[in-house]
Design a protein around this motif. Sequence first.
Motif, short mmCIF file in Angstrom:
data_model
loop_
_atom_site.label_atom_id
_atom_site.label_comp_id
_atom_site.label_asym_id
_atom_site.label_seq_id
_atom_site.Cartn_x
_atom_site.Cartn_y
_atom_site.Cartn_z
N LEU A 11 0.63 -1.09 -0.58
CA LEU A 11 0.00 0.45 -0.06
C LEU A 11 0.80 0.76 -0.18
O LEU A 11 0.35 2.42 -1.12
N ALA A 12 1.98 0.96 1.19
CA ALA A 12 3.02 2.36 0.82
C ALA A 12 3.67 2.34 -0.67
O ALA A 12 3.46 3.58 -0.75
N GLY A 13 3.77 1.63 -1.06
CA GLY A 13 4.35 1.60 -2.33
C GLY A 13 3.32 2.48 -3.76
O GLY A 13 4.33 2.82 -4.57
N VAL A 14 2.14 1.71 -3.24
CA VAL A 14 1.04 2.85 -4.72
C VAL A 14 1.18 3.86 -4.36
O VAL A 14 1.11 4.66 -4.92
N ALA A 15 0.85 4.07 -3.21
CA ALA A 15 0.00 5.35 -2.59
C ALA A 15 1.62 6.73 -2.81
O ALA A 15 1.42 7.75 -3.58
N GLY A 16 2.53 6.30 -3.14
CA GLY A 16 4.24 6.81 -3.44
C GLY A 16 4.40 7.08 -4.75
O GLY A 16 4.33 8.21 -5.61
N ILE A 17 4.25 6.48 -5.41
CA ILE A 17 3.58 5.71 -6.80
C ILE A 17 2.68 6.89 -7.54
O ILE A 17 2.79 7.67 -8.12
N ALA A 18 1.90 7.34 -6.50
CA ALA A 18 0.47 7.77 -6.81
C ALA A 18 0.76 9.61 -6.40
O ALA A 18 0.23 10.61 -7.39
N ILE A 19 1.04 9.82 -5.68
CA ILE A 19 1.87 10.78 -5.36
C ILE A 19 2.59 11.09 -6.66
O ILE A 19 2.94 12.64 -6.73
N VAL A 20 4.00 10.87 -7.22
CA VAL A 20 5.18 11.03 -8.06
C VAL A 20 3.92 11.38 -9.20
O VAL A 20 3.56 12.94 -10.20
N ALA A 21 2.83 10.55 -10.19
CA ALA A 21 2.26 10.89 -10.65
C ALA A 21 1.17 11.81 -10.82
O ALA A 21 1.04 13.21 -11.81
N ASN A 22 0.67 12.59 -9.61
CA ASN A 22 0.11 13.06 -9.29
C ASN A 22 1.04 15.07 -9.93
O ASN A 22 0.37 15.50 -10.16
N GLY A 23 1.51 14.36 -9.04
CA GLY A 23 3.15 15.99 -9.04
C GLY A 23 3.17 16.35 -10.58
O GLY A 23 3.14 17.60 -11.00
#
Length: 180
Positions: A11-23
């Motif tokens: 879950l932490a890995g998927v959240a990190g990828i989402a943050i990078v994509a949103n940025g």
Amino acid sequence: MAKRIPLLPLLAGVAGIAIVANGAAVSAPAAPETRMGVSIKESVTERDRAAAGRNRALDLREQAARAAEERLKADMQARQTAPKPGTGKETEEEGPYDGLARIYQTMKPAKAARVFEQLELDVQVQVAKRMRDRATASILGAMSADAAARLSMAMAGKSAHPPRPAARPVPAPTATAARK
């Protein structure tokens, strides 16, 4: 038994990828606007301008209403503090002139002119100033030229010039004077 994969690190890995994509999406240039989006923005802007114009008009009406209310209050106070009719010297002098003005206005101009000419000049002026313009003109038209001129000059605030003496006619030469 099979080992379970821990969900928390996943879950932490998927959240990190989402943050990078949103940025990356936020920093990327915006997509060009469509005609519909531009049309909507223009209509919203026009509506806002119209609302601002209506608000300005309402403010002006409100200010005008307040000013009118203040004038009415001042007028009411002035009327309450003004002397009552018939108590001051001015109203005593004006009353007869107003009444005479009404009388002369209702008379036929020719008859009014004959009587009007007999009045003192200052009385004529005071009465004529209180009459309607049309009635004054009719009476002046029916008056003699000298009387109408004197009254007109007095109403204009000028002193009336004394009438010029009539020119004496030069006698025609007689036959005996022509022979000499």
